[in-house]
Design a protein around this motif. Structure first.
Motif, PDB file in Angstrom:
ATOM      1  N   ARG A   8       0.803  -1.230   0.000  1.00  0.00           N
ATOM      2  CA  ARG A   8       0.000   0.000   0.000  1.00  0.00           C
ATOM      3  C   ARG A   8       0.836   1.281   0.000  1.00  0.00           C
ATOM      4  O   ARG A   8       0.363   2.333  -0.433  1.00  0.00           O
ATOM      5  N   ILE A   9       2.078   1.187   0.527  1.00  0.00           N
ATOM      6  CA  ILE A   9       2.936   2.362   0.653  1.00  0.00           C
ATOM      7  C   ILE A   9       4.312   2.022   0.097  1.00  0.00           C
ATOM      8  O   ILE A   9       4.862   0.953   0.397  1.00  0.00           O
ATOM      9  N   SER A  10       4.895   2.929  -0.691  1.00  0.00           N
ATOM     10  CA  SER A  10       6.223   2.659  -1.233  1.00  0.00           C
ATOM     11  C   SER A  10       7.262   2.658  -0.117  1.00  0.00           C
ATOM     12  O   SER A  10       7.068   3.275   0.941  1.00  0.00           O
ATOM     13  N   ALA A  11       8.355   1.973  -0.355  1.00  0.00           N
ATOM     14  CA  ALA A  11       9.395   1.837   0.671  1.00  0.00           C
ATOM     15  C   ALA A  11       9.982   3.188   1.059  1.00  0.00           C
ATOM     16  O   ALA A  11      10.223   3.460   2.246  1.00  0.00           O
ATOM     17  N   LEU A  12      10.217   4.066   0.066  1.00  0.00           N
ATOM     18  CA  LEU A  12      10.791   5.376   0.378  1.00  0.00           C
ATOM     19  C   LEU A  12       9.824   6.229   1.190  1.00  0.00           C
ATOM     20  O   LEU A  12      10.233   6.963   2.100  1.00  0.00           O
ATOM     21  N   ASP A  13       8.533   6.135   0.878  1.00  0.00           N
ATOM     22  CA  ASP A  13       7.532   6.872   1.667  1.00  0.00           C
ATOM     23  C   ASP A  13       7.529   6.371   3.105  1.00  0.00           C
ATOM     24  O   ASP A  13       7.439   7.154   4.062  1.00  0.00           O
ATOM     25  N   PHE A  14       7.610   5.064   3.253  1.00  0.00           N
ATOM     26  CA  PHE A  14       7.630   4.455   4.584  1.00  0.00           C
ATOM     27  C   PHE A  14       8.844   4.931   5.382  1.00  0.00           C
ATOM     28  O   PHE A  14       8.731   5.311   6.556  1.00  0.00           O
ATOM     29  N   LEU A  15      10.018   4.963   4.736  1.00  0.00           N
ATOM     30  CA  LEU A  15      11.236   5.424   5.416  1.00  0.00           C
ATOM     31  C   LEU A  15      11.132   6.906   5.775  1.00  0.00           C
ATOM     32  O   LEU A  15      11.581   7.332   6.845  1.00  0.00           O
ATOM     33  N   ALA A  16      10.525   7.698   4.877  1.00  0.00           N
ATOM     34  CA  ALA A  16      10.409   9.145   5.106  1.00  0.00           C
ATOM     35  C   ALA A  16       9.475   9.465   6.263  1.00  0.00           C
ATOM     36  O   ALA A  16       9.570  10.545   6.858  1.00  0.00           O
ATOM     37  N   VAL A  17       8.579   8.561   6.610  1.00  0.00           N
ATOM     38  CA  VAL A  17       7.682   8.753   7.749  1.00  0.00           C
ATOM     39  C   VAL A  17       8.275   8.136   9.013  1.00  0.00           C
ATOM     40  O   VAL A  17       8.222   8.720  10.104  1.00  0.00           O
ATOM     41  N   ARG A  18       8.862   6.969   8.860  1.00  0.00           N
ATOM     42  CA  ARG A  18       9.376   6.208  10.014  1.00  0.00           C
ATOM     43  C   ARG A  18      10.491   6.924  10.756  1.00  0.00           C
ATOM     44  O   ARG A  18      10.455   7.050  11.989  1.00  0.00           O
ATOM     45  N   PHE A  19      11.494   7.404  10.045  1.00  0.00           N
ATOM     46  CA  PHE A  19      12.673   7.946  10.720  1.00  0.00           C
ATOM     47  C   PHE A  19      12.448   9.302  11.399  1.00  0.00           C
ATOM     48  O   PHE A  19      13.022   9.546  12.461  1.00  0.00           O
TER      49      PHE A  19
ATOM     50  N   GLY B 167      14.582  11.880  -0.745  1.00  0.00           N
ATOM     51  CA  GLY B 167      14.411  10.840  -1.754  1.00  0.00           C
ATOM     52  C   GLY B 167      12.958  10.584  -2.092  1.00  0.00           C
ATOM     53  O   GLY B 167      12.631  10.215  -3.228  1.00  0.00           O
ATOM     54  N   ALA B 168      12.062  10.798  -1.116  1.00  0.00           N
ATOM     55  CA  ALA B 168      10.640  10.503  -1.328  1.00  0.00           C
ATOM     56  C   ALA B 168       9.859  11.680  -1.910  1.00  0.00           C
ATOM     57  O   ALA B 168       8.852  11.485  -2.601  1.00  0.00           O
ATOM     58  N   VAL B 169      10.292  12.907  -1.641  1.00  0.00           N
ATOM     59  CA  VAL B 169       9.541  14.112  -2.026  1.00  0.00           C
ATOM     60  C   VAL B 169       9.251  14.221  -3.526  1.00  0.00           C
ATOM     61  O   VAL B 169       8.131  14.590  -3.908  1.00  0.00           O
ATOM     62  N   PRO B 170      10.215  13.938  -4.440  1.00  0.00           N
ATOM     63  CA  PRO B 170       9.940  14.137  -5.872  1.00  0.00           C
ATOM     64  C   PRO B 170       8.682  13.438  -6.377  1.00  0.00           C
ATOM     65  O   PRO B 170       7.985  13.954  -7.253  1.00  0.00           O
ATOM     66  N   ASN B 171       8.367  12.266  -5.848  1.00  0.00           N
ATOM     67  CA  ASN B 171       7.175  11.535  -6.298  1.00  0.00           C
ATOM     68  C   ASN B 171       5.983  11.715  -5.370  1.00  0.00           C
ATOM     69  O   ASN B 171       4.938  11.094  -5.572  1.00  0.00           O
ATOM     70  N   GLY B 172       6.150  12.588  -4.363  1.00  0.00           N
ATOM     71  CA  GLY B 172       5.079  12.791  -3.401  1.00  0.00           C
ATOM     72  C   GLY B 172       5.076  11.705  -2.339  1.00  0.00           C
ATOM     73  O   GLY B 172       5.367  10.546  -2.638  1.00  0.00           O
ATOM     74  N   ILE B 173       4.765  12.075  -1.111  1.00  0.00           N
ATOM     75  CA  ILE B 173       4.779  11.122  -0.010  1.00  0.00           C
ATOM     76  C   ILE B 173       3.351  10.677   0.295  1.00  0.00           C
ATOM     77  O   ILE B 173       2.484  11.494   0.602  1.00  0.00           O
TER      78      ILE B 173
END
Length: 298
Positions: free
Chosen positions: A34-45, A195-201
């Motif tokens: 449901r969520i891309s890995a980069l989006d997940f990392l951008a929220v988790r950390f 890394g996640a911002v260009p494609n939207g989070i």
């Protein structure tokens, strides 16, 4: 607390941290639908960073200028490895990614010998070989290992993880561990966010996904980084890497207990081999396996 007891406590902390990492594999697999890995990392950390800062609000003030610089370098290394591993995972099987990432167990003593001029004993190399054999049994599927773009990117990630372990072993000290952990998490957050911002989070849209992310942010993020930074102030890099090679063992355990996977002879034998490797480095004669490491200035 004497040196031996402190080292044992550091081992327990690393094992607990590694168990946290292992417990996240089936959660990440579920979230990735449901969520891309980069989006997940951008929220988790970022959550992990704020949590550790709230728990240790004065830790940053205790950091020397040199320790801040070193923590920034370590954060960039860890973030780079996370992103490369994520990119590589999109181009190779998860089992193959897990095996290649586990090669940091081999890269760590090599880098420690070259960069820190440490002497690695034969028994330690035996433990490294046992750990890699166990990881192979745990992760590789029948058909062998085909090496392509995804595998190459993942191998670079493993090398960077090893650099992070070696650097943390050289630079970390118990008095500044929490401050260094916070800086590392902040840097990782910034890199993953960029890394996640260009494609939207994309944010989770249900409570279950948020619960998973918060657990991974606090347990496998804040606690893990704080624990690793403190523990590596008391353990040599190679010993730390072998202990952390228990990650796929814990991942298999949680996959069987909570992820619905079946316990097979291959999983059992691989797990026992990695566990035996850890016992080798923990029960070997109490002598200097690796030379004293001097702190390196950045």
């Amino acid at each position: 607390m004497n040196e031996t007891r402190t080292a044992r406590l550091a081992t327990v902390v690393l094992l607990a941290m590694t168990a946290m990492w292992g417990s996240t594999f089936f959660l990440i697999k579920d979230l990735s639908e449901r969520i891309s890995a980069l989006d997940f990392l951008a929220v988790r950390f970022p959550i992990a960073t704020v949590a550790l800062l709230l728990i240790f609000p004065k830790a940053l003030g205790r950091l020397s200028a040199q320790s801040r610089r070193q923590a920034v370098v370590l954060g960039v290394l860890y973030a780079g490895a996370q992103v490369l591993q994520t990119v590589g995972l999109a181009h190779t099987a998860a089992s193959v990614s897990g095996f290649i990432t586990g090669l940091y167990v081999v890269c760590t003593p090599l880098l420690a010998a070259v960069l820190l001029r440490t002497r690695i004993g034969r028994l330690t190399w035996v433990a490294v070989a046992m750990a890699i054999g166990g990881i192979a049994l745990l992760t590789l599927q029948p058909g062998g290992l085909a090496f392509g773009y995804g595998e190459g990117i993942t191998l670079i990630a493993a090398l960077i993880y090893a650099l992070h372990i070696v650097g943390l072993g050289a630079w970390s000290n118990a008095d500044e561990a929490m401050g260094m952990a916070i800086v590392q998490l902040a840097v990782i957050s910034a890199v993953c966010f960029l890394g996640a911002v260009p494609n939207g989070i994309t944010l989770p849209d249900n409570g279950r996904d948020w619960l998973s992310i918060v657990y991974m942010a606090l347990g496998a993020g804040a606690f893990a980084m704080a624990g690793q930074t403190w523990a590596q102030a008391h353990l040599p890099p190679t010993r730390s890497a072998i202990i952390m090679s228990m990650e796929p063992v814990f991942a298999a355990v949680f996959a069987v207990l909570a992820g619905g996977e079946h316990l097979t002879a291959r999983l059992l034998s691989g797990g026992l081999l990695v566990f035996a490797a850890m016992l080798v480095v923990e029960l070997m004669p109490r002598r200097k396996i690796e030379a004293e490491v001097t702190h390196i200035a950045v």
